[in-house]
Every structure is written in C-alpha cells, then in structure tokens.
Design an enzyme around this catalytic site. Sequence first.
Site, PDB file in Angstrom:
ATOM      1  N   ASP A  31       0.869  -1.186   0.000  1.00 49.53           N
ATOM      2  CA  ASP A  31       0.000   0.000   0.000  1.00 49.53           C
ATOM      3  C   ASP A  31       0.900   1.228   0.000  1.00 49.53           C
ATOM      4  OD1 ASP A  31      -2.022   2.060   0.863  1.00 49.53           O
ATOM      5  OD2 ASP A  31      -3.261   0.271   1.142  1.00 49.53           O
ATOM      6  N   ASN A  32       0.464   2.302  -0.659  1.00 49.15           N
ATOM      7  CA  ASN A  32       1.273   3.529  -0.585  1.00 49.15           C
ATOM      8  C   ASN A  32       0.733   4.493   0.475  1.00 49.15           C
ATOM      9  OD1 ASN A  32      -0.997   4.606  -1.737  1.00 49.15           O
ATOM     10  ND2 ASN A  32       0.015   5.411  -3.578  1.00 49.15           N
ATOM     11  N   ASP A  58       4.164   1.865  -3.904  1.00 51.09           N
ATOM     12  CA  ASP A  58       3.194   2.334  -4.885  1.00 51.09           C
ATOM     13  C   ASP A  58       3.204   1.322  -6.024  1.00 51.09           C
ATOM     14  OD1 ASP A  58       2.126   3.802  -7.242  1.00 51.09           O
ATOM     15  OD2 ASP A  58       2.030   5.453  -5.797  1.00 51.09           O
ATOM     16  N   SER A 124     -16.792  -2.130  -9.724  1.00 49.50           N
ATOM     17  CA  SER A 124     -17.884  -1.412  -9.061  1.00 49.50           C
ATOM     18  C   SER A 124     -19.159  -1.503  -9.888  1.00 49.50           C
ATOM     19  CB  SER A 124     -17.479   0.060  -8.923  1.00 49.50           C
ATOM     20  OG  SER A 124     -18.586   0.852  -8.603  1.00 49.50           O
ATOM     21  N   ALA A 125     -20.281  -1.426  -9.206  1.00 52.62           N
ATOM     22  CA  ALA A 125     -21.580  -1.394  -9.882  1.00 52.62           C
ATOM     23  C   ALA A 125     -21.701  -0.171 -10.782  1.00 52.62           C
ATOM     24  CB  ALA A 125     -22.693  -1.374  -8.832  1.00 52.62           C
ATOM     25  N   TYR A 149     -13.638   8.186 -12.540  1.00 51.19           N
ATOM     26  CA  TYR A 149     -13.463   7.050 -11.632  1.00 51.19           C
ATOM     27  C   TYR A 149     -14.138   5.808 -12.224  1.00 51.19           C
ATOM     28  CZ  TYR A 149     -14.651   3.782  -7.922  1.00 51.19           C
ATOM     29  OH  TYR A 149     -14.840   2.625  -7.200  1.00 51.19           O
ATOM     30  N   LYS A 153     -12.691   1.975 -13.897  1.00 45.08           N
ATOM     31  CA  LYS A 153     -13.136   0.605 -13.579  1.00 45.08           C
ATOM     32  C   LYS A 153     -13.518  -0.129 -14.864  1.00 45.08           C
ATOM     33  CE  LYS A 153     -12.579   0.849  -9.169  1.00 45.08           C
ATOM     34  NZ  LYS A 153     -11.430   0.169  -8.582  1.00 45.08           N
ATOM     35  N   PHE A 178     -21.457  -3.462  -4.909  1.00 43.78           N
ATOM     36  CA  PHE A 178     -22.521  -2.458  -4.829  1.00 43.78           C
ATOM     37  C   PHE A 178     -22.090  -1.451  -3.752  1.00 43.78           C
ATOM     38  CE2 PHE A 178     -25.584  -3.204  -8.134  1.00 43.78           C
ATOM     39  CZ  PHE A 178     -24.904  -4.236  -8.769  1.00 43.78           C
ATOM     40  N   GLY A 294     -25.653  13.447 -11.297  1.00 38.82           N
ATOM     41  CA  GLY A 294     -25.030  12.156 -11.631  1.00 38.82           C
ATOM     42  C   GLY A 294     -25.654  10.969 -10.903  1.00 38.82           C
TER      43      GLY A 294
HETATM   44  P1  NAD Z   1      -9.563   2.760   0.215  1.00 39.27           P
HETATM   45  O1  NAD Z   1      -9.135   4.085  -0.313  1.00 39.27           O
HETATM   46  O2  NAD Z   1      -9.837   2.641   1.663  1.00 39.27           O
HETATM   47  O3  NAD Z   1      -8.486   1.647  -0.177  1.00 39.27           O
HETATM   48  C1  NAD Z   1      -7.660   1.748  -1.326  1.00 39.27           C
HETATM   49  C2  NAD Z   1      -6.230   1.556  -0.855  1.00 39.27           C
HETATM   50  O4  NAD Z   1      -5.351   1.620  -1.981  1.00 39.27           O
HETATM   51  C3  NAD Z   1      -5.772   2.649   0.124  1.00 39.27           C
HETATM   52  O5  NAD Z   1      -5.179   2.034   1.243  1.00 39.27           O
HETATM   53  C4  NAD Z   1      -4.752   3.456  -0.662  1.00 39.27           C
HETATM   54  O6  NAD Z   1      -3.756   4.016   0.169  1.00 39.27           O
HETATM   55  C5  NAD Z   1      -4.208   2.404  -1.626  1.00 39.27           C
HETATM   56  N1  NAD Z   1      -3.654   2.917  -2.883  1.00 39.27           N
HETATM   57  C6  NAD Z   1      -4.204   3.806  -3.744  1.00 39.27           C
HETATM   58  N2  NAD Z   1      -3.409   3.989  -4.805  1.00 39.27           N
HETATM   59  C7  NAD Z   1      -2.321   3.190  -4.626  1.00 39.27           C
HETATM   60  C8  NAD Z   1      -1.147   2.931  -5.371  1.00 39.27           C
HETATM   61  N3  NAD Z   1      -0.905   3.549  -6.524  1.00 39.27           N
HETATM   62  N4  NAD Z   1      -0.247   2.050  -4.890  1.00 39.27           N
HETATM   63  C9  NAD Z   1      -0.468   1.420  -3.705  1.00 39.27           C
HETATM   64  N5  NAD Z   1      -1.561   1.622  -2.947  1.00 39.27           N
HETATM   65  C10 NAD Z   1      -2.479   2.501  -3.409  1.00 39.27           C
HETATM   66  O7  NAD Z   1     -10.825   2.293  -0.639  1.00 39.27           O
HETATM   67  P2  NAD Z   1     -11.784   1.038  -0.452  1.00 39.27           P
HETATM   68  O8  NAD Z   1     -13.129   1.560  -0.179  1.00 39.27           O
HETATM   69  O9  NAD Z   1     -11.184   0.052   0.465  1.00 39.27           O
HETATM   70  O10 NAD Z   1     -11.794   0.489  -1.934  1.00 39.27           O
HETATM   71  C11 NAD Z   1     -10.942  -0.562  -2.358  1.00 39.27           C
HETATM   72  C12 NAD Z   1     -11.166  -0.797  -3.842  1.00 39.27           C
HETATM   73  O11 NAD Z   1     -12.527  -1.099  -4.081  1.00 39.27           O
HETATM   74  C13 NAD Z   1     -10.856   0.428  -4.716  1.00 39.27           C
HETATM   75  O12 NAD Z   1     -10.277  -0.015  -5.926  1.00 39.27           O
HETATM   76  C14 NAD Z   1     -12.229   1.013  -4.972  1.00 39.27           C
HETATM   77  O13 NAD Z   1     -12.286   1.738  -6.168  1.00 39.27           O
HETATM   78  C15 NAD Z   1     -13.069  -0.247  -5.059  1.00 39.27           C
HETATM   79  N6  NAD Z   1     -14.491   0.008  -4.762  1.00 39.27           N
HETATM   80  C16 NAD Z   1     -14.833   0.619  -3.583  1.00 39.27           C
HETATM   81  C17 NAD Z   1     -16.163   0.892  -3.313  1.00 39.27           C
HETATM   82  C18 NAD Z   1     -16.566   1.585  -2.039  1.00 39.27           C
HETATM   83  O14 NAD Z   1     -17.683   2.057  -1.967  1.00 39.27           O
HETATM   84  N7  NAD Z   1     -15.729   1.663  -1.028  1.00 39.27           N
HETATM   85  C19 NAD Z   1     -17.148   0.519  -4.243  1.00 39.27           C
HETATM   86  C20 NAD Z   1     -16.764  -0.117  -5.419  1.00 39.27           C
HETATM   87  C21 NAD Z   1     -15.427  -0.384  -5.678  1.00 39.27           C
HETATM   88  C1  UD1 Z   2     -21.161   6.465  -5.170  1.00 39.14           C
HETATM   89  C2  UD1 Z   2     -20.566   6.790  -6.510  1.00 39.14           C
HETATM   90  C3  UD1 Z   2     -20.230   5.496  -7.234  1.00 39.14           C
HETATM   91  C4  UD1 Z   2     -19.291   4.642  -6.376  1.00 39.14           C
HETATM   92  C5  UD1 Z   2     -19.937   4.402  -5.017  1.00 39.14           C
HETATM   93  C6  UD1 Z   2     -19.004   3.677  -4.099  1.00 39.14           C
HETATM   94  C7  UD1 Z   2     -21.519   8.962  -7.160  1.00 39.14           C
HETATM   95  C8  UD1 Z   2     -22.423   9.661  -8.117  1.00 39.14           C
HETATM   96  N1  UD1 Z   2     -21.494   7.597  -7.282  1.00 39.14           N
HETATM   97  O1  UD1 Z   2     -22.307   5.682  -5.372  1.00 39.14           O
HETATM   98  O2  UD1 Z   2     -19.613   5.768  -8.473  1.00 39.14           O
HETATM   99  O3  UD1 Z   2     -19.010   3.405  -7.002  1.00 39.14           O
HETATM  100  O4  UD1 Z   2     -20.255   5.672  -4.416  1.00 39.14           O
HETATM  101  O5  UD1 Z   2     -19.707   3.241  -2.979  1.00 39.14           O
HETATM  102  O6  UD1 Z   2     -20.865   9.572  -6.356  1.00 39.14           O
HETATM  103  N2  UD1 Z   2     -26.709  10.447  -0.322  1.00 39.14           N
HETATM  104  C9  UD1 Z   2     -27.346  11.445   0.394  1.00 39.14           C
HETATM  105  N3  UD1 Z   2     -26.584  12.270   1.174  1.00 39.14           N
HETATM  106  C10 UD1 Z   2     -25.227  12.141   1.288  1.00 39.14           C
HETATM  107  C11 UD1 Z   2     -24.591  11.120   0.561  1.00 39.14           C
HETATM  108  C12 UD1 Z   2     -25.357  10.285  -0.248  1.00 39.14           C
HETATM  109  O7  UD1 Z   2     -28.555  11.587   0.320  1.00 39.14           O
HETATM  110  O8  UD1 Z   2     -24.607  12.930   2.001  1.00 39.14           O
HETATM  111  C13 UD1 Z   2     -27.531   9.528  -1.130  1.00 39.14           C
HETATM  112  C14 UD1 Z   2     -27.180   9.512  -2.614  1.00 39.14           C
HETATM  113  O9  UD1 Z   2     -27.902  10.478  -3.313  1.00 39.14           O
HETATM  114  C15 UD1 Z   2     -27.553   8.075  -2.986  1.00 39.14           C
HETATM  115  C16 UD1 Z   2     -27.285   7.282  -1.704  1.00 39.14           C
HETATM  116  O10 UD1 Z   2     -27.280   8.236  -0.655  1.00 39.14           O
HETATM  117  O11 UD1 Z   2     -28.923   7.979  -3.272  1.00 39.14           O
HETATM  118  C17 UD1 Z   2     -25.945   6.553  -1.718  1.00 39.14           C
HETATM  119  O12 UD1 Z   2     -24.917   7.480  -2.036  1.00 39.14           O
HETATM  120  P1  UD1 Z   2     -23.372   7.092  -1.962  1.00 39.14           P
HETATM  121  O13 UD1 Z   2     -23.081   6.463  -0.658  1.00 39.14           O
HETATM  122  O14 UD1 Z   2     -22.586   8.294  -2.359  1.00 39.14           O
HETATM  123  O15 UD1 Z   2     -23.212   5.946  -3.057  1.00 39.14           O
HETATM  124  P2  UD1 Z   2     -23.628   5.942  -4.618  1.00 39.14           P
HETATM  125  O16 UD1 Z   2     -24.184   7.227  -5.065  1.00 39.14           O
HETATM  126  O17 UD1 Z   2     -24.455   4.733  -4.844  1.00 39.14           O
END
Ligand code: NAD
Ligand code: UD1
Length: 338
Positions: A31-32, A58, A124-125, A149, A153, A178, A294
């Site tokens: 992890d970075n 990284d 991601s969804a 973003y 994906k 999701f 969005g």
């Molecule tokens: P997070 O930011 O907590 O974890 C990502 C980790 O990757 C962090 O620890 C960060 O320091 C590390 N990182 C980033 N760039 C790097 C690099 N170049 N080299 C090494 N390390 C690096 O996020 P998360 O919520 O745990 O998400 C993990 C993965 O799942 C991500 O790819 C994210 O896009 C994907 N994802 C997350 C969600 C969500 O809602 N959390 C939803 C769909 C997909």
């Molecule tokens: C968002 C991202 C999506 C990403 C996902 C990761 C956007 C447009 N989409 O999805 O690309 O993969 O996070 O989990 O940012 N909401 C509120 N108040 C808030 C925050 C959110 O009402 O302060 C509502 C939103 O309008 C939505 C729901 O809560 O209806 C969930 O929002 P969020 O947690 O940001 O997730 P997504 O929008 O599904």
Amino acid sequence: MAVLVTGGAGYIGSQTCVHLLEAGKEIVVVDNFSNSSPKSAKAVREITGKDFPLIECDIRDTEKLDEVFTQYDIEAVIHFAGLKAVGESVSKPLEYYDNNIGGTLKLIEVMKKHGVKCIVFSSSATVYGERHLAPFNEEMEAGGTTNPYGTTKLFIEQILKDIAAADSEWSVSLLRYFNPIGAHISGKIGEAPNGIPNNLMPYISQVAVGKREKLSVFGNDYDTPDGTGVRDYIHVADLADGHVVALDRALSVKGCEIFNLGTGKGVSVLQLVHAFIEATGVDVPYVITARRPGDIATSYADCSKAEKVLGWKAKRDIFDACRDTWRWQKNNPNGFDD
Ligand code: NAD
Ligand code: UD1
C-alpha cells in the site's frame, strides 16, 4: 504460497485481510498509504493474532513491486489499490487514469514477469452506468459511465478481459461491488474518509458522533417508494467473504468471470437513516436538499450468479452494518488518528 493484497491497508482491503488470514491464507500487503494508515494492518494483526508483511509500495513503482514478487512466493493478487473519490476524479482525471489504469498495467507487467496469472479485481456497480434498470446482472452490457473514476473501472475490466482472452493461463475475477458499508465487528477497523465524506453511511455516522451537524438527503422526488435514492448496501464483512471464495475459484478455474457482490435488496436513503437510529439509539438529524448531479434513482444487484457459482450470499443486514459502523465510529471518531 501467499496472496498479494494491493491496497490492503484500506477500508475493504483490511477487512478482507482479516478474512483471508482467518481462512488460513498467507498474505503480503502493499500500500502507498495515500488513503490509509499502516495502523489498520496493526489492528488486523490484533484481531487475527497473525502476522504478515506490510510493505510501503506504490504499485506504479515496478522496481519495488518486482522486489516484492522476488522476495515472496506469490500465487495470486487481490487488487484493491486505487483512488475512489468520484467528485475528485472529475477534477483530476489524469491522476485517476494514471493511478488506477497506469498502476494496474504496471502490476500486470510484474505479475506476468513472475508467472503469476491470477487476479481478483475490485470493480464497481458503477460500470452498469445509467442505461439499465435494476436489478443489474452480469450479462448486461457495461458502459456509459458518468465520471473518470467509473471509467477507470470499465477500462481496467476490459484490459483484464483482453489479457484472459489472449492467454488461457490467466484467471481473472472481476468483482462488482454495490455499496459497501459497516465495519469489522471488533470496532478496530472501518472506513476512515479524509475530509467531508462523499458517501452516505460515513456521513450518517459522522453526524451521529457530532462531527457534522446534519445529513443532507439528496432529493426526495425520485421514482422510488419514499422518493429518496435506492441502493444495495452490502456489509463489508460479507464483501470480504466474497473475496475469499472468489479467490479460491480463480485459483482453480482459468479464464475471466464477473460477479456482482451485493445483497439483491434495495434500501432508500431514509430507510438507512432510520435503520441507523433504530440500531444505535442515536439520532441523525437530516434535511432534504436538491438531487446530487449524476445520481440515479435505483441501483441494486442480481446476485444469483455469485450464489450459484461461488456459493456465496450476503448474510448480514443493514442493522448489523449500522451497529458495526457505530462501534467503529464512536471508538475512533477521527479514524486511525485516534
Ligand atoms: P480505500 O481508499 O480505503 O483503499 C484503497 C487503498 O489503496 C488505500 O489504502 C490506498 O492508500 C491504496 N492505494 C491507492 N493507490 C495506490 C497505489 N498507486 N499504490 C499502492 N496503494 C495505493 O478504498 P476502499 O473503499 O477500500 O476500496 C478498495 C477498492 O474497491 C478500490 O479499488 C475502490 O475503487 C473499489 N471500490 C470501492 C467501493 C466503495 O464504496 N468503497 C465501491 C466499489 C469499488
Ligand atoms: C457512489 C458513486 C459510485 C461509487 C460508489 C461507491 C456517485 C455519483 N457515485 O455511489 O460511483 O461506485 O459511491 O460506494 O458519487 N446520499 C445522500 N446524502 C449524502 C450522501 C449520499 O442523500 O450525504 C444519497 C445519494 O444520493 C444516494 C445514496 O445516498 O442515493 C448513496 O450514495 P453514496 O453512498 O454516495 O453511493 P452511490 O451514489 O451509490
């Protein structure tokens, strides 16, 4: 043989490390720390009573990554490392393309050099875009992403599909998450967003702990039962279980497979707020504001493929997730800085 976990200090990565260790796997984490703290790995060691290497690296640094693959006997990679803030990706697209796509290309290059051809990827969804009606299934054409973003994906999925098509020795598992919420049941690891949270659950929990005054509910005029947005909130522990089974499958089956990881249930913003209040007994003041640009009205998964092929199904509900989030949030109001 060990599993390399990129981004394993992050929110989903650290929870998955716990489940991998509990399943008897050996892990190596890189992890970075651009969006995480090494303290999460310390907590993972405390929870599991097991040790593992944590390397500051990284994934774009091929030399360092090469050293990691030389030093450890890696059989597969679970690839979480990436940037994930949707809004930031709109203002800094190049950083997102470089880190997420560039980083993945470098990782694959090093994997290939060391003959490691098994990868589980965090998708991601969001790749379903706006063109389909929920429930989303893996057969639906991906595309139409609305921000850089999401586009990273989509592109990474395509790159990995092409690699598996070109070389039949590769195993690629594309996991479309999701909405991950919740924390480890111990309250020792969880989501620790920098600054103002973008996502709903961390915002709710920061209001509950008194760090923010009130939640803004983004629109109550959607075509949904109560007018607020509907999403498929999956407990991070269920998501982590999904990675363990997807990894085992990828280690035994070649080719590329895609799986939705969700619950199959849609929950509205107000339902989640009320579930949090009911589960924790803590109030969450909120106000209805305009829609967030969005956002779509409804997103939830068809999870039948993961159940049929992986034998995996989400077991925890939103009340479990609210309780676990709250335990983490109240013990650590400032995340790993506490
Ligand atoms: P997070 O930011 O907590 O974890 C990502 C980790 O990757 C962090 O620890 C960060 O320091 C590390 N990182 C980033 N760039 C790097 C690099 N170049 N080299 C090494 N390390 C690096 O996020 P998360 O919520 O745990 O998400 C993990 C993965 O799942 C991500 O790819 C994210 O896009 C994907 N994802 C997350 C969600 C969500 O809602 N959390 C939803 C769909 C997909
Ligand atoms: C968002 C991202 C999506 C990403 C996902 C990761 C956007 C447009 N989409 O999805 O690309 O993969 O996070 O989990 O940012 N909401 C509120 N108040 C808030 C925050 C959110 O009402 O302060 C509502 C939103 O309008 C939505 C729901 O809560 O209806 C969930 O929002 P969020 O947690 O940001 O997730 P997504 O929008 O599904």
